[in-house]
Design an enzyme around this catalytic site. Structure first.
Site, PDB file in Angstrom:
ATOM      1  N   LYS A   1       0.831  -1.202   0.000  1.00  0.00           N
ATOM      2  CA  LYS A   1       0.000   0.000   0.000  1.00  0.00           C
ATOM      3  C   LYS A   1       0.867   1.255   0.000  1.00  0.00           C
ATOM      4  O   LYS A   1       2.054   1.211   0.312  1.00  0.00           O
ATOM      5  CB  LYS A   1      -0.940  -0.002   1.204  1.00  0.00           C
ATOM      6  CG  LYS A   1      -0.248   0.016   2.561  1.00  0.00           C
ATOM      7  CD  LYS A   1      -1.262  -0.050   3.689  1.00  0.00           C
ATOM      8  CE  LYS A   1      -0.575  -0.035   5.049  1.00  0.00           C
ATOM      9  NZ  LYS A   1      -1.546  -0.061   6.159  1.00  0.00           N
TER      10      LYS A   1
ATOM     11  N   TYR B   1      14.628  30.252   7.723  1.00  0.00           N
ATOM     12  CA  TYR B   1      13.546  30.949   8.418  1.00  0.00           C
ATOM     13  C   TYR B   1      13.764  30.947   9.929  1.00  0.00           C
ATOM     14  O   TYR B   1      14.184  29.954  10.520  1.00  0.00           O
ATOM     15  CB  TYR B   1      12.210  30.275   8.131  1.00  0.00           C
ATOM     16  CG  TYR B   1      11.654  30.525   6.754  1.00  0.00           C
ATOM     17  CD1 TYR B   1      11.292  31.810   6.354  1.00  0.00           C
ATOM     18  CD2 TYR B   1      11.483  29.473   5.874  1.00  0.00           C
ATOM     19  CE1 TYR B   1      10.773  32.035   5.099  1.00  0.00           C
ATOM     20  CE2 TYR B   1      10.959  29.678   4.604  1.00  0.00           C
ATOM     21  CZ  TYR B   1      10.610  30.977   4.219  1.00  0.00           C
ATOM     22  OH  TYR B   1      10.093  31.193   2.963  1.00  0.00           O
TER      23      TYR B   1
END
Length: 368
Positions: free
Chosen positions: A36, A260
């Site tokens: 999956k 940042y």
């Protein structure tokens, strides 16, 4: 997809891992890897030819994943964990027509599958999922026998398997797992001669009493251990390495910052490299100022905050660094500081989350 981000998937590592799992479970038990979420981020397109040769079937989460496997030409056993009764009739019908084994966990799921079987005029094969303590999907254990009887009485539906899922098989304390196991045993005793399965990666590696007729390993197929205490049970080889390119190198004087929030202050004149990967590509922001990458075989610490599509690394101590150099973001060496399992520890998460997040935005290639 970003072509300058490459996930290299080692065929030899996957083959080794599958062989190790085969050795553990013995010849009488089927091996059904869970593929999956694009093989946990490792890339179904590149891994399908390898796994199809080595497996007794596939387990997927969603109907479209199952249908995609059929589209690749796979004609063997496919188990779909999620029922399709929220999907449109076309998908429900296609699952039956393509002989994909669906999961039943309620009367409504059974009725939906039975209706699809009638529409296409074909028998639908199903496995019953029993909730033995996970508290997630599955028919409650006390209602399982009644649902078995309903399935057996239903036209156009054939019950071919029964399964459960363990909540704590990857933990050293096993009492909850053994309670689930005993409850499951009491139910399968009345289910008849159908395929029984329960083992995920952790149980496959460490609990042979859970192997029954089939196992469903996930992360172990791709070379990661489901928890630290299982690392000595079997040798697994991580199959993924991730590389980027250095897109800029600049000098920052002592006292300067990068990223940042100005979260890292350089205490010496430094050279800083910019790597075009960030949290938008699945590289976790909370690896800021913690992780390292490797350039020219040497460690380059991540400095400053990881941005959406780039981050800065300190290359001061790496000679001859230049734009265009390869940056090993993730190493397939399980002892490396930038291996999946160590990045998971630094991020406070599990290897599954690291690989699933990293897989979606990069090119995959099969190597060796």
């Amino acid at each position: 997809m970003k072509n300058y981000l490459t996930a290299s998937i080692s065929e030899s590592a996957v083959r080794h891992n599958m062989a190790q799992l085969r050795r553990l479970i013995g010849p009488g038990v089927k091996l059904c890897p869970v593929v999956k979420d694009d093989c946990f981020g490792h890339g179904m397109d590149v891994l399908y030819p390898v796994l199809a040769e080595l497996t007794d079937g596939f387990a997927v989460a969603a109907p479209l994943e199952a249908l995609a496997l059929r589209g690749k030409g796979y004609h063997g056993f496919i188990l779909c964990f999620l029922s399709a009764y929220f999907d449109d009739f076309k998908i429900q019908d296609e699952l039956v027509w393509q002989e994909i084994t669906q999961t039943v966990m309620s009367t409504s799921a059974l009725e939906s599958i039975q209706a699809a079987a009638r529409r296409v005029g074909k028998t639908a094969r199903v496995h019953l999922k029993v909730d033995t303590g996970m508290g997630r999907l599955g028919v409650p254990a006390r209602q399982a026998v009644a649902l078995i009887e309903q399935i057996n009485a239903a036209d156009e539906v054939e019950l071919t398997g029964i399964y459960t899922h363990f909540a704590t098989a990857d933990e050293a304390e096993r009492s909850a797992t053994f309670r689930q196991l005993e409850l499951f045993r009491s139910i399968v005793a009345v289910a008849g001669g159908i395929t029984r399965h329960a083992a995920n990666s952790a149980a496959t590696l460490d609990l042979p009493e859970t192997h029954f007729d089939m196992v469903r390993p996930g992360i172990a197929v791709y070379g990661c251990h489901p928890s630290d205490h299982l690392t000595s049970t079997v040798e697994l080889r991580p199959c993924m390495s991730v590389k980027a390119k250095l897109i800029a190198v600049k000098r920052i004087p002592a006292g300067g910052y990068s990223g940042y929030g100005l979260t890292h202050r350089y205490d010496r004149d430094s050279r800083v490299g910019v790597v075009p990967i960030g949290y938008g590509d699945g590289y976790f922001r909370n690896l800021s100022n913690k992780a390292v990458v490797r350039i020219n075989g040497m460690d380059a610490p991540v400095r400053g905050r990881v941005s959406m599509d780039q981050m800065t690394v300190d290359v001061t101590d790496i000679p001859d660094v230049k734009v265009g150099d390869d940056v090993e973001v993730i190493s397939s060496d399980p002892t490396a500081p930038n291996c999946v399992e160590n990045l998971a520890r630094l991020a406070g998460t599990i290897p599954y989350e690291i690989t699933c997040h990293l897989g979606h935005n990069m090119r995959h290639e099969l190597v060796d």
